[in-house]
Scaffold this motif. Sequence first.
Motif, PDB file in Angstrom:
ATOM      1  N   GLY A  15       2.935  10.552 -24.336  1.00 49.77           N
ATOM      2  CA  GLY A  15       1.705  11.424 -23.979  1.00 49.77           C
ATOM      3  C   GLY A  15       0.602  10.555 -25.141  1.00 49.77           C
ATOM      4  O   GLY A  15       0.049  11.095 -26.045  1.00 49.77           O
ATOM      5  N   THR A  16       0.664   9.353 -25.031  1.00 46.52           N
ATOM      6  CA  THR A  16      -0.117   8.498 -26.055  1.00 46.52           C
ATOM      7  C   THR A  16      -0.830   7.232 -25.394  1.00 46.52           C
ATOM      8  O   THR A  16      -0.163   6.811 -24.179  1.00 46.52           O
ATOM      9  CB  THR A  16       0.905   7.922 -27.066  1.00 46.52           C
ATOM     10  OG1 THR A  16       1.483   8.893 -27.564  1.00 46.52           O
ATOM     11  CG2 THR A  16       0.117   7.155 -28.146  1.00 46.52           C
ATOM     12  N   ALA A  17      -1.984   6.815 -25.789  1.00 46.18           N
ATOM     13  CA  ALA A  17      -2.640   5.583 -25.187  1.00 46.18           C
ATOM     14  C   ALA A  17      -1.830   4.494 -25.156  1.00 46.18           C
ATOM     15  O   ALA A  17      -1.028   4.538 -26.156  1.00 46.18           O
ATOM     16  CB  ALA A  17      -3.863   5.549 -25.883  1.00 46.18           C
ATOM     17  N   ILE A  18      -1.862   3.585 -24.360  1.00 49.78           N
ATOM     18  CA  ILE A  18      -1.273   2.356 -24.211  1.00 49.78           C
ATOM     19  C   ILE A  18      -1.647   1.587 -25.325  1.00 49.78           C
ATOM     20  O   ILE A  18      -0.537   0.878 -25.649  1.00 49.78           O
ATOM     21  CB  ILE A  18      -1.702   1.393 -22.960  1.00 49.78           C
ATOM     22  CG1 ILE A  18      -0.625   0.398 -22.835  1.00 49.78           C
ATOM     23  CG2 ILE A  18      -3.128   1.143 -23.119  1.00 49.78           C
ATOM     24  CD1 ILE A  18      -0.715  -0.523 -21.489  1.00 49.78           C
ATOM     25  N   GLU A  19      -2.828   1.547 -26.228  1.00 51.42           N
ATOM     26  CA  GLU A  19      -2.937   0.808 -27.306  1.00 51.42           C
ATOM     27  C   GLU A  19      -2.095   1.200 -28.319  1.00 51.42           C
ATOM     28  O   GLU A  19      -1.347   0.362 -29.173  1.00 51.42           O
ATOM     29  CB  GLU A  19      -4.386   0.724 -27.557  1.00 51.42           C
ATOM     30  CG  GLU A  19      -5.335   0.245 -26.626  1.00 51.42           C
ATOM     31  CD  GLU A  19      -5.584   1.146 -25.543  1.00 51.42           C
ATOM     32  OE1 GLU A  19      -6.230   0.510 -24.614  1.00 51.42           O
ATOM     33  OE2 GLU A  19      -5.355   2.257 -25.668  1.00 51.42           O
ATOM     34  N   ARG A  20      -2.032   2.489 -28.742  1.00 51.33           N
ATOM     35  CA  ARG A  20      -1.140   2.946 -29.810  1.00 51.33           C
ATOM     36  C   ARG A  20       0.381   2.518 -29.267  1.00 51.33           C
ATOM     37  O   ARG A  20       1.393   2.213 -30.203  1.00 51.33           O
ATOM     38  CB  ARG A  20      -1.079   4.411 -29.979  1.00 51.33           C
ATOM     39  CG  ARG A  20      -0.328   4.900 -31.041  1.00 51.33           C
ATOM     40  CD  ARG A  20      -0.651   6.214 -31.560  1.00 51.33           C
ATOM     41  NE  ARG A  20       0.077   6.581 -32.561  1.00 51.33           N
ATOM     42  CZ  ARG A  20       1.095   7.808 -32.163  1.00 51.33           C
ATOM     43  NH1 ARG A  20       0.757   8.481 -31.250  1.00 51.33           N
ATOM     44  NH2 ARG A  20       1.748   8.296 -33.194  1.00 51.33           N
ATOM     45  N   CYS A  21       0.963   2.819 -28.112  1.00 48.48           N
ATOM     46  CA  CYS A  21       2.214   2.565 -27.801  1.00 48.48           C
ATOM     47  C   CYS A  21       2.566   1.093 -28.033  1.00 48.48           C
ATOM     48  O   CYS A  21       3.565   0.737 -28.588  1.00 48.48           O
ATOM     49  CB  CYS A  21       2.566   2.678 -26.336  1.00 48.48           C
ATOM     50  SG  CYS A  21       2.469   4.517 -25.919  1.00 48.48           S
ATOM     51  N   TYR A  22       1.659   0.105 -27.641  1.00 50.53           N
ATOM     52  CA  TYR A  22       1.782  -1.296 -27.785  1.00 50.53           C
ATOM     53  C   TYR A  22       1.842  -1.513 -29.391  1.00 50.53           C
ATOM     54  O   TYR A  22       2.905  -2.385 -29.745  1.00 50.53           O
ATOM     55  CB  TYR A  22       0.540  -2.047 -27.140  1.00 50.53           C
ATOM     56  CG  TYR A  22       0.869  -3.368 -27.370  1.00 50.53           C
ATOM     57  CD1 TYR A  22       1.647  -4.434 -26.497  1.00 50.53           C
ATOM     58  CD2 TYR A  22       0.068  -4.201 -28.448  1.00 50.53           C
ATOM     59  CE1 TYR A  22       1.858  -5.771 -26.571  1.00 50.53           C
ATOM     60  CE2 TYR A  22       0.348  -5.725 -28.580  1.00 50.53           C
ATOM     61  CZ  TYR A  22       1.209  -6.257 -27.687  1.00 50.53           C
ATOM     62  OH  TYR A  22       1.047  -7.576 -27.641  1.00 50.53           O
TER      63      TYR A  22
END
Length: 151
Positions: A15-22
């Motif tokens: 439940g997190t934006a892709i930029e933060r996951c990356y």
Amino acid sequence: MPLKDLSATASGVAGTAIERCYAQLVDVERYPQWYPTGARSALVLARDGEGVATMVDAVLAVAAGPLRREFRMRLAVQREPPGRIALLRVADDRGDHELLTVVWSLRALGDARTELGVQLSARLDVPRLVPGDAVAREVASGFLQAALRAL
């Protein structure tokens, strides 16, 4: 011990934006903070012009079924923002035939959700009676679940 081929995949949704996951997954020196049972240590040896690790000495631990073992290895970090990060074992001598590849794939599911996938493939020195694919599934799942908890 004979070399055994291992492979597995695992996926889930953060439940997190892709930029933060990356950003979290490319920061390999912090893996021991969010997955201490699987990534015992990560020492950065080289960084690119943006300060991102490109070479790491790591100690990865496998505790799956009857197998309990630590693997010391050098990993090259390859990245393709924002959707792919690969950790590739670098052989340490000419007679070394062990392999390990961990590939993270990320896909945005809107602004605040990301599908994470981890693919593990390896050729490692493990006991003959150890069920290779079951161990690989447990390791891939461990990486994924730790990443999801940290996100």
